[in-house]
Design a protein around this motif. Structure first.
Motif, PDB file in Angstrom:
ATOM      1  N   THR A   1     -10.064  -0.369  -1.070  1.00 24.89           N
ATOM      2  CA  THR A   1      -8.681  -0.803  -0.870  1.00 24.89           C
ATOM      3  C   THR A   1      -7.705   0.360  -0.991  1.00 24.89           C
ATOM      4  O   THR A   1      -7.992   1.369  -1.652  1.00 24.89           O
ATOM      5  CB  THR A   1      -8.295  -1.892  -1.893  1.00 24.89           C
ATOM      6  OG1 THR A   1      -6.992  -2.399  -1.583  1.00 24.89           O
ATOM      7  CG2 THR A   1      -8.278  -1.347  -3.319  1.00 24.89           C
TER       8      THR A   1
ATOM      9  N   THR B   1       0.817  -1.208   0.000  1.00 26.56           N
ATOM     10  CA  THR B   1       0.000   0.000   0.000  1.00 26.56           C
ATOM     11  C   THR B   1       0.854   1.263   0.000  1.00 26.56           C
ATOM     12  O   THR B   1       0.347   2.347  -0.253  1.00 26.56           O
ATOM     13  CB  THR B   1      -0.928   0.025   1.233  1.00 26.56           C
ATOM     14  OG1 THR B   1      -0.132  -0.017   2.424  1.00 26.56           O
ATOM     15  CG2 THR B   1      -1.867  -1.163   1.224  1.00 26.56           C
TER      16      THR B   1
ATOM     17  N   VAL C   1     -12.391  -7.645  -3.061  1.00 23.48           N
ATOM     18  CA  VAL C   1     -11.192  -6.903  -2.680  1.00 23.48           C
ATOM     19  C   VAL C   1     -10.672  -7.381  -1.334  1.00 23.48           C
ATOM     20  O   VAL C   1      -9.468  -7.607  -1.160  1.00 23.48           O
ATOM     21  CB  VAL C   1     -11.477  -5.386  -2.645  1.00 23.48           C
ATOM     22  CG1 VAL C   1     -10.353  -4.650  -1.919  1.00 23.48           C
ATOM     23  CG2 VAL C   1     -11.617  -4.839  -4.061  1.00 23.48           C
ATOM     24  N   ARG C   2     -11.562  -7.536  -0.371  1.00 24.25           N
ATOM     25  CA  ARG C   2     -11.127  -7.995   0.956  1.00 24.25           C
ATOM     26  C   ARG C   2     -10.516  -9.390   0.883  1.00 24.25           C
ATOM     27  O   ARG C   2      -9.493  -9.663   1.533  1.00 24.25           O
ATOM     28  CB  ARG C   2     -12.308  -7.970   1.929  1.00 24.25           C
ATOM     29  CG  ARG C   2     -12.683  -6.581   2.405  1.00 24.25           C
ATOM     30  CD  ARG C   2     -13.733  -6.619   3.498  1.00 24.25           C
ATOM     31  NE  ARG C   2     -15.040  -7.021   2.984  1.00 24.25           N
ATOM     32  CZ  ARG C   2     -15.916  -6.183   2.441  1.00 24.25           C
ATOM     33  NH1 ARG C   2     -15.618  -4.892   2.321  1.00 24.25           N
ATOM     34  NH2 ARG C   2     -17.089  -6.609   2.007  1.00 24.25           N
TER      35      ARG C   2
ATOM     36  N   GLU D   1      -7.073  -9.142  -0.718  1.00 24.77           N
ATOM     37  CA  GLU D   1      -6.085  -8.614   0.237  1.00 24.77           C
ATOM     38  C   GLU D   1      -5.630  -9.708   1.200  1.00 24.77           C
ATOM     39  O   GLU D   1      -4.434  -9.821   1.507  1.00 24.77           O
ATOM     40  CB  GLU D   1      -6.675  -7.431   1.007  1.00 24.77           C
ATOM     41  CG  GLU D   1      -6.844  -6.185   0.171  1.00 24.77           C
ATOM     42  CD  GLU D   1      -7.429  -5.019   0.952  1.00 24.77           C
ATOM     43  OE1 GLU D   1      -7.181  -3.865   0.581  1.00 24.77           O
ATOM     44  OE2 GLU D   1      -8.149  -5.281   1.951  1.00 24.77           O
TER      45      GLU D   1
END
Length: 285
Positions: free
Chosen positions: A85, A13, A52-53, A56
């Protein structure tokens, strides 16, 4: 070179698109796509946020989102992904104007797809410059050596070999041999990063492409169709170089833990006994 291989690993990130991919333990760009061009629903009741979760949790270094209308995409889908995200986001659509790149950058995209098969050479050069001027990574998909040879500033691009044909709306049979054939030429062109994209269905295919030397993979339909994503990536990790050694190291550490705990307890016991014994030093003096 914008994506050096020897960057000290940090949280994805905190990095831009190419750098996040270059340092990833598992360099798979995981994609969100509403449907195939033929209409097959790929979301199967899942939301963009759900995917997305999960991505990740699986260790995705970056996420791709398809906003092209052929595949049921919309600009709103990009917004949903960016909101969900902090990973770098690649937008896949038919980018033909600088204005589109500006809009994507303002929406939070870290990279945009530029498709060499449909873009004239001069326009491709203009769009690459437009990306770089806006701090967006040009993600250039090619299908031939001729398209690669015409590419300007390859060192500033992520160059992806597309294993399908966008002109047939990716309805053709994937050709992973194309990636293997073009990889030496992509390397010789000093591309910022070499990626194999589309048509990758199994962990075995993914592992083979990484073993061949690709620095990243873009996988959409193969993941969205998978019955068990966790098992899919578990199988991939087991196939990667060093997986057996890592497992053996883990087993040795696990086996050593009981004896280490016993030794630590013994040391603690000796220290406690010593502390409770009468002193014969300063008092005797």
């Amino acid at each position: 070179m914008p994506f050096p291989a020897d960057i000290t690993p940090v949280n994805a990130t905190d990095l831009r698109f190419g750098d996040a991919l270059a340092v990833a333990e598992l360099p798979v760009i995981m994609e969100i796509k509403q449907s195939r061009a033929g209409g097959e629903d790929l979301m199967q009741g899942r939301t963009a946020g759900d995917l997305v979760r999960h991505y990740e949790e699986l260790g995705a270094p970056a996420v791709s989102v398809v906003t092209g209308s052929w595949f049921g995409g919309t600009a709103r889908l990009l917004d949903e992904v960016v909101e969900a995200t902090s990973l770098p986001v690649l937008v896949k659509d038919f980018f033909t104007k600088e204005k589109q790149i500006t809009q994507a950058a303002e929406a939070g995209a870290a990279a945009v797809l530029l498709t060499a098969t449909i873009l004239p050479h001069r326009l491709m050069a203009v769009l690459i410059d437009a990306c770089l001027a806006r701090g967006v990574t040009p993600f250039v998909e090619i299908t031939s050596g001729a398209e690669l040879s015409a590419l300007t500033r390859p060192e500033a691009c992520v160059v992806a070999v597309n294993n399908t044909d966008i002109r047939t709306r990716e309805s053709d049979e994937p050709d992973l041999g194309r990636s293997h054939d073009l990889l030496p030429r992509v390397r010789a062109a000093s591309a910022g990063l070499a990626v194999s994209a589309s048509g990758i269905a199994t962990p075995e295919e993914a592992a083979g492409l990484l073993a061949a030397g690709f620095r990243g993979l873009l996988i959409g339909t193969g993941l969205l169709r998978a019955e068990d994503l966790d098992a899919w990536f578990g199988d991939l990790r087991a196939l990667l170089p060093g997986a057996e050694q890592a497992a053996a190291d883990g087993q040795r550490r696990h086996a050593a833990e009981p004896s280490a705990r016993t030794a630590a307890a013994a040391r603690t016991g000796r220290a406690a006994a010593a502390g409770s014994a009468p002193s014969t030093g300063a008092a005797a003096a």
